[in-house]
Motif scaffolding. Structure first.
Motif, PDB file in Angstrom:
ATOM      1  N   GLY A  19      74.872  46.398  34.196  1.00 41.07           N
ATOM      2  CA  GLY A  19      73.897  45.678  33.378  1.00 41.07           C
ATOM      3  C   GLY A  19      72.470  45.901  33.858  1.00 41.07           C
ATOM      4  O   GLY A  19      71.609  45.046  33.692  1.00 41.07           O
ATOM      5  N   ALA A  20      72.227  47.071  34.452  1.00 39.09           N
ATOM      6  CA  ALA A  20      70.911  47.379  35.015  1.00 39.09           C
ATOM      7  C   ALA A  20      70.692  48.887  34.984  1.00 39.09           C
ATOM      8  O   ALA A  20      71.642  49.664  35.030  1.00 39.09           O
ATOM      9  CB  ALA A  20      70.813  46.859  36.442  1.00 39.09           C
ATOM     10  N   LYS A  21      69.436  49.291  34.916  1.00 35.95           N
ATOM     11  CA  LYS A  21      69.067  50.703  34.877  1.00 35.95           C
ATOM     12  C   LYS A  21      68.764  51.224  36.274  1.00 35.95           C
ATOM     13  O   LYS A  21      68.162  50.538  37.090  1.00 35.95           O
ATOM     14  CB  LYS A  21      67.818  50.915  34.006  1.00 35.95           C
ATOM     15  N   LEU A  22      69.164  52.458  36.539  1.00 32.71           N
ATOM     16  CA  LEU A  22      68.835  53.122  37.797  1.00 32.71           C
ATOM     17  C   LEU A  22      67.325  53.371  37.861  1.00 32.71           C
ATOM     18  O   LEU A  22      66.728  53.814  36.881  1.00 32.71           O
ATOM     19  CB  LEU A  22      69.550  54.468  37.896  1.00 32.71           C
ATOM     20  N   VAL A  23      66.722  53.079  39.000  1.00 32.62           N
ATOM     21  CA  VAL A  23      65.310  53.375  39.224  1.00 32.62           C
ATOM     22  C   VAL A  23      65.254  54.472  40.286  1.00 32.62           C
ATOM     23  O   VAL A  23      65.741  54.286  41.396  1.00 32.62           O
ATOM     24  CB  VAL A  23      64.534  52.127  39.708  1.00 32.62           C
ATOM     25  N   PHE A  24      64.676  55.617  39.905  1.00 28.88           N
ATOM     26  CA  PHE A  24      64.626  56.768  40.800  1.00 28.88           C
ATOM     27  C   PHE A  24      63.266  56.862  41.485  1.00 28.88           C
ATOM     28  O   PHE A  24      62.239  56.545  40.900  1.00 28.88           O
ATOM     29  CB  PHE A  24      64.875  58.072  40.035  1.00 28.88           C
ATOM     30  N   GLU A  44      68.421  44.752  32.978  1.00 29.09           N
ATOM     31  CA  GLU A  44      68.049  45.064  31.601  1.00 29.09           C
ATOM     32  C   GLU A  44      67.221  43.970  30.942  1.00 29.09           C
ATOM     33  O   GLU A  44      66.341  44.251  30.157  1.00 29.09           O
ATOM     34  CB  GLU A  44      69.306  45.342  30.773  1.00 29.09           C
ATOM     35  N   ASP A  45      67.508  42.710  31.266  1.00 24.80           N
ATOM     36  CA  ASP A  45      66.878  41.596  30.553  1.00 24.80           C
ATOM     37  C   ASP A  45      65.670  41.002  31.264  1.00 24.80           C
ATOM     38  O   ASP A  45      65.069  40.071  30.750  1.00 24.80           O
ATOM     39  CB  ASP A  45      67.904  40.470  30.346  1.00 24.80           C
ATOM     40  N   SER A  46      65.340  41.498  32.452  1.00 24.76           N
ATOM     41  CA  SER A  46      64.260  40.872  33.206  1.00 24.76           C
ATOM     42  C   SER A  46      63.591  41.878  34.132  1.00 24.76           C
ATOM     43  O   SER A  46      63.959  43.045  34.168  1.00 24.76           O
ATOM     44  CB  SER A  46      64.808  39.697  34.026  1.00 24.76           C
TER      45      SER A  46
END
Length: 105
Positions: A19-24, A44-46
């Motif tokens: 429920g979260a995006k990878l940050v590179f 994703e929501d915050s």
């Protein structure tokens, strides 16, 4: 006897499960070498972030709930996308696309 199981997940699968995006993060090592690695996960929501350990714990628990990982497995390891890569001056940097989760049973 120990049996090691390896689960290879696409980045988008891990993002969906966590429920979260990878940050590179990218670091220029030399002119033609760039190191790319996962810094954290962005919810994703915050604006909240998860460490890679927290996000992968969520992935492990969800896979266990789905019956993909047996319930008796309590310990696992993972490899996040990370590599040193050569690139030409004009080339866009490819972001590695696989996350490896493994456990022994």
């Amino acid at each position: 006897m120990n049996i090691t199981t390896i689960i290879e997940l696409e980045n988008r699968e891990v993002e969906s499960i966590a429920g979260a995006k990878l940050v590179f993060a990218q670091e220029q090592i030399e002119e033609n070498i760039v190191e790319t690695c996962v810094e954290c996960f962005q919810m994703e929501d915050s604006e909240d972030t998860l460490t890679t350990e927290e996000a992968m714990e969520k992935v492990f628990n969800r896979l266990q709930q789905q019956g993909i990982i047996p319930p008796n497995v309590i310990d696992f390891s993972f490899e996040m996308p990370s590599c040193e890569r050569l690139r030409s001056i004009n080339q866009e940097t490819d972001i590695p696309q696989k996350v490896i989760l493994s456990y022994m049973s």
